[in-house]
Design a protein around this motif. Structure first.
Motif, mmCIF file in Angstrom:
data_model
loop_
_atom_site.group_PDB
_atom_site.id
_atom_site.type_symbol
_atom_site.label_atom_id
_atom_site.label_comp_id
_atom_site.label_asym_id
_atom_site.label_seq_id
_atom_site.Cartn_x
_atom_site.Cartn_y
_atom_site.Cartn_z
ATOM 1 N N ALA A 93 88.376 46.211 13.237
ATOM 2 C CA ALA A 93 87.912 44.942 13.793
ATOM 3 C C ALA A 93 88.916 44.398 14.804
ATOM 4 O O ALA A 93 88.529 43.855 15.846
ATOM 5 N N ARG A 94 90.221 44.520 14.491
ATOM 6 C CA ARG A 94 91.230 44.041 15.423
ATOM 7 C C ARG A 94 91.206 44.844 16.717
ATOM 8 O O ARG A 94 91.348 44.298 17.812
ATOM 9 N N TYR A 95 91.010 46.160 16.595
ATOM 10 C CA TYR A 95 90.950 47.001 17.789
ATOM 11 C C TYR A 95 89.746 46.624 18.649
ATOM 12 O O TYR A 95 89.854 46.534 19.885
ATOM 13 N N ARG A 96 88.621 46.372 18.008
ATOM 14 C CA ARG A 96 87.419 45.981 18.754
ATOM 15 C C ARG A 96 87.652 44.656 19.478
ATOM 16 O O ARG A 96 87.285 44.495 20.643
ATOM 17 N N GLU A 97 88.266 43.707 18.787
ATOM 18 C CA GLU A 97 88.540 42.408 19.401
ATOM 19 C C GLU A 97 89.469 42.551 20.598
ATOM 20 O O GLU A 97 89.254 41.938 21.643
ATOM 21 N N GLN A 98 90.503 43.366 20.446
ATOM 22 C CA GLN A 98 91.451 43.581 21.539
ATOM 23 C C GLN A 98 90.779 44.264 22.724
ATOM 24 O O GLN A 98 91.031 43.921 23.886
ATOM 25 N N THR A 99 89.927 45.237 22.434
ATOM 26 C CA THR A 99 89.248 45.951 23.518
ATOM 27 C C THR A 99 88.276 45.033 24.249
ATOM 28 O O THR A 99 88.198 45.047 25.482
ATOM 29 N N CYS A 100 87.529 44.218 23.511
ATOM 30 C CA CYS A 100 86.616 43.261 24.147
ATOM 31 C C CYS A 100 87.390 42.296 25.040
ATOM 32 O O CYS A 100 86.951 41.973 26.156
ATOM 33 N N ALA A 101 88.551 41.852 24.559
ATOM 34 C CA ALA A 101 89.366 40.935 25.349
ATOM 35 C C ALA A 101 89.849 41.608 26.623
ATOM 36 O O ALA A 101 89.864 40.995 27.705
ATOM 37 N N GLU A 102 90.241 42.882 26.532
ATOM 38 C CA GLU A 102 90.706 43.600 27.723
ATOM 39 C C GLU A 102 89.565 43.796 28.721
ATOM 40 O O GLU A 102 89.753 43.646 29.928
ATOM 41 N N ILE A 103 88.387 44.109 28.216
ATOM 42 C CA ILE A 103 87.222 44.264 29.096
ATOM 43 C C ILE A 103 86.945 42.953 29.828
ATOM 44 O O ILE A 103 86.710 42.939 31.048
ATOM 45 N N LYS A 104 86.997 41.855 29.107
ATOM 46 C CA LYS A 104 86.723 40.562 29.730
ATOM 47 C C LYS A 104 87.806 40.191 30.746
ATOM 48 O O LYS A 104 87.499 39.618 31.796
ATOM 49 N N ASP A 105 89.053 40.530 30.442
ATOM 50 C CA ASP A 105 90.131 40.253 31.401
ATOM 51 C C ASP A 105 89.916 41.021 32.705
ATOM 52 O O ASP A 105 90.091 40.475 33.809
ATOM 53 N N LEU A 106 89.531 42.278 32.600
ATOM 54 C CA LEU A 106 89.275 43.069 33.801
ATOM 55 C C LEU A 106 88.052 42.548 34.551
ATOM 56 O O LEU A 106 88.025 42.541 35.789
ATOM 57 N N ALA A 107 87.042 42.113 33.806
ATOM 58 C CA ALA A 107 85.853 41.550 34.443
ATOM 59 C C ALA A 107 86.208 40.279 35.209
ATOM 60 O O ALA A 107 85.724 40.062 36.326
ATOM 61 N N LEU A 108 87.054 39.442 34.615
ATOM 62 C CA LEU A 108 87.469 38.219 35.305
ATOM 63 C C LEU A 108 88.258 38.546 36.569
ATOM 64 O O LEU A 108 88.150 37.837 37.570
ATOM 65 N N ARG A 109 89.038 39.605 36.527
ATOM 66 C CA ARG A 109 89.765 40.014 37.730
ATOM 67 C C ARG A 109 88.782 40.428 38.831
ATOM 68 O O ARG A 109 88.964 40.072 40.002
ATOM 69 N N GLN A 110 87.742 41.133 38.460
ATOM 70 C CA GLN A 110 86.727 41.503 39.446
ATOM 71 C C GLN A 110 86.039 40.268 40.006
ATOM 72 O O GLN A 110 85.787 40.179 41.220
ATOM 73 N N LEU A 111 85.739 39.315 39.144
ATOM 74 C CA LEU A 111 85.101 38.081 39.606
ATOM 75 C C LEU A 111 86.010 37.345 40.580
ATOM 76 O O LEU A 111 85.545 36.802 41.589
ATOM 77 N N ALA A 112 87.306 37.318 40.284
ATOM 78 C CA ALA A 112 88.250 36.638 41.166
ATOM 79 C C ALA A 112 88.331 37.323 42.525
ATOM 80 O O ALA A 112 88.520 36.669 43.553
ATOM 81 N N GLU A 113 88.158 38.633 42.535
ATOM 82 C CA GLU A 113 88.271 39.388 43.784
ATOM 83 C C GLU A 113 87.000 39.331 44.620
ATOM 84 O O GLU A 113 87.066 39.277 45.845
ATOM 85 N N GLY A 114 85.839 39.345 43.962
ATOM 86 C CA GLY A 114 84.618 39.463 44.749
ATOM 87 C C GLY A 114 83.420 38.656 44.275
ATOM 88 O O GLY A 114 82.307 38.860 44.772
ATOM 89 N N GLY A 115 83.606 37.762 43.299
ATOM 90 C CA GLY A 115 82.484 36.970 42.826
ATOM 91 C C GLY A 115 81.622 37.728 41.831
ATOM 92 O O GLY A 115 81.901 38.876 41.473
ATOM 93 N N GLY A 116 80.536 37.067 41.401
ATOM 94 C CA GLY A 116 79.682 37.616 40.356
ATOM 95 C C GLY A 116 79.053 38.953 40.696
ATOM 96 O O GLY A 116 78.874 39.805 39.818
ATOM 97 N N THR A 117 78.744 39.177 41.962
ATOM 98 C CA THR A 117 78.105 40.441 42.346
ATOM 99 C C THR A 117 79.070 41.618 42.315
ATOM 100 O O THR A 117 78.641 42.770 42.407
ATOM 101 N N ALA A 118 80.374 41.348 42.196
ATOM 102 C CA ALA A 118 81.370 42.419 42.206
ATOM 103 C C ALA A 118 81.575 43.042 40.831
ATOM 104 O O ALA A 118 82.284 44.051 40.705
ATOM 105 N N LEU A 119 80.963 42.452 39.809
ATOM 106 C CA LEU A 119 81.177 42.945 38.451
ATOM 107 C C LEU A 119 80.583 44.336 38.290
ATOM 108 O O LEU A 119 79.388 44.552 38.520
ATOM 109 N N ALA A 120 81.419 45.304 37.882
ATOM 110 C CA ALA A 120 80.984 46.698 37.745
ATOM 111 C C ALA A 120 81.574 47.287 36.477
ATOM 112 O O ALA A 120 82.795 47.492 36.397
ATOM 113 N N LEU A 121 80.731 47.568 35.511
ATOM 114 C CA LEU A 121 81.217 48.089 34.237
ATOM 115 C C LEU A 121 81.822 49.483 34.387
ATOM 116 O O LEU A 121 82.758 49.838 33.665
#
Length: 257
Positions: A10-38
């Motif tokens: 459970a802790r690993y899943r929580e950490q991984t979800c947090a890392e995914i969201k951090d990277l997604a926020l970085r993409q949003l900061a760079e290019g807005g909502g349309t820049a989000l790419a999984l």
């Protein structure tokens, strides 16, 4: 304590979800909502595409999580500002300025997250229904301030429309009651005159509260969105100065002291 009781998986899943969201926020900061790419997120994390989908089912699921987090953080910032401002002998007008500046401060500090909430719609994406309550939590602290007001002619039409909205929708009455319970309480003389509060027709104070909060949101959204999007660049004023003037005009319209 709750985190300590979680198992390693459970802790690993929580950490991984947090890392995914951090990277997604970085993409949003760079290019807005349309820049989000999984797929790009998966590559940066060293995961396969299918592995990433174990955490989020797709782009929209990830956007849902980011939007919920942003609304919750913004609401927490507003609640803290309201609690600080309520201490001491600050008048309602001063507290309105405190809340407006807290809203602006969060948006300026988190521009990509603010624009995710209040910016241009992302093509093909529809936010989940529960974000409505989260958005209302951001604006909730404004309600008790305007409940004390005495609106003038400039906002009379808006007050009338908010009265009708309160009467028609129980969820709106519940929202006002949550943050400004005194606004929906009906005295015996008022009840005899037909104001039934949370049970039906809106009280005047509830309508004032709702009209003020909605108008404050419109002013905040307009001024803050322009600032966050960089539209004030090259102009002589500060965003806070402009927003302060708008709040003064709104306070005047509602007779706030």
């Amino acid at each position: 304590m709750e985190r300590a009781q979680q198992g390693p998986r459970a802790r690993y899943r929580e950490q991984t979800c947090a890392e995914i969201k951090d990277l997604a926020l970085r993409q949003l900061a760079e290019g807005g909502g349309t820049a989000l790419a999984l797929t790009r997120i998966a590559k940066e994390m060293g995961l396969s595409g299918p592995a990433l989908y174990r955490y989020f089912t797709g782009r929209d699921d990830l956007l849902d999580a980011l939007i919920r987090d942003a609304y919750d953080d913004a609401a927490a910032a507003m609640a803290r500002a309201a609690a600080r401002s309520a201490k001491g002998s600050r008048g309602v007008r001063a507290r309105l300025h405190d809340l407006a500046e807290a809203y602006r401060a969060w948006a300026v500090a988190e521009p990509h997250r603010y624009l995710l909430l209040q910016g241009a719609p992302i093509p093909g994406y529809v936010a989940p229904p529960d974000t409505l309550e989260r958005a209302r939590a951001v604006l909730g602290p404004f309600l008790p301030l305007f409940a004390t007001g005495n609106p003038g002619p400039a906002v009379a039409a808006t007050v009338d429309e908010m009265t009708a909205w309160l009467t028609a929708e129980e969820s709106v009455r519940a929202w006002v009651a949550q943050y400004a319970p005194e606004a929906v309480e009906v005295t015996e003389p008022a009840e005899a005159a037909g104001a039934t509060g949370a049970g039906g027709a809106a009280t005047a104070a509830a309508a004032h509260a709702l009209a003020g909060a909605v108008l404050a949101w419109a002013q905040l959204h307009g001024s803050v969105s322009l600032e966050v999007a960089g539209q004030f660049a090259g102009m002589a004023h500060r965003g806070g100065t402009l927003l302060g003037a708008q709040m003064e005009l709104l306070a005047d319209a509602f007779g706030l002291e």
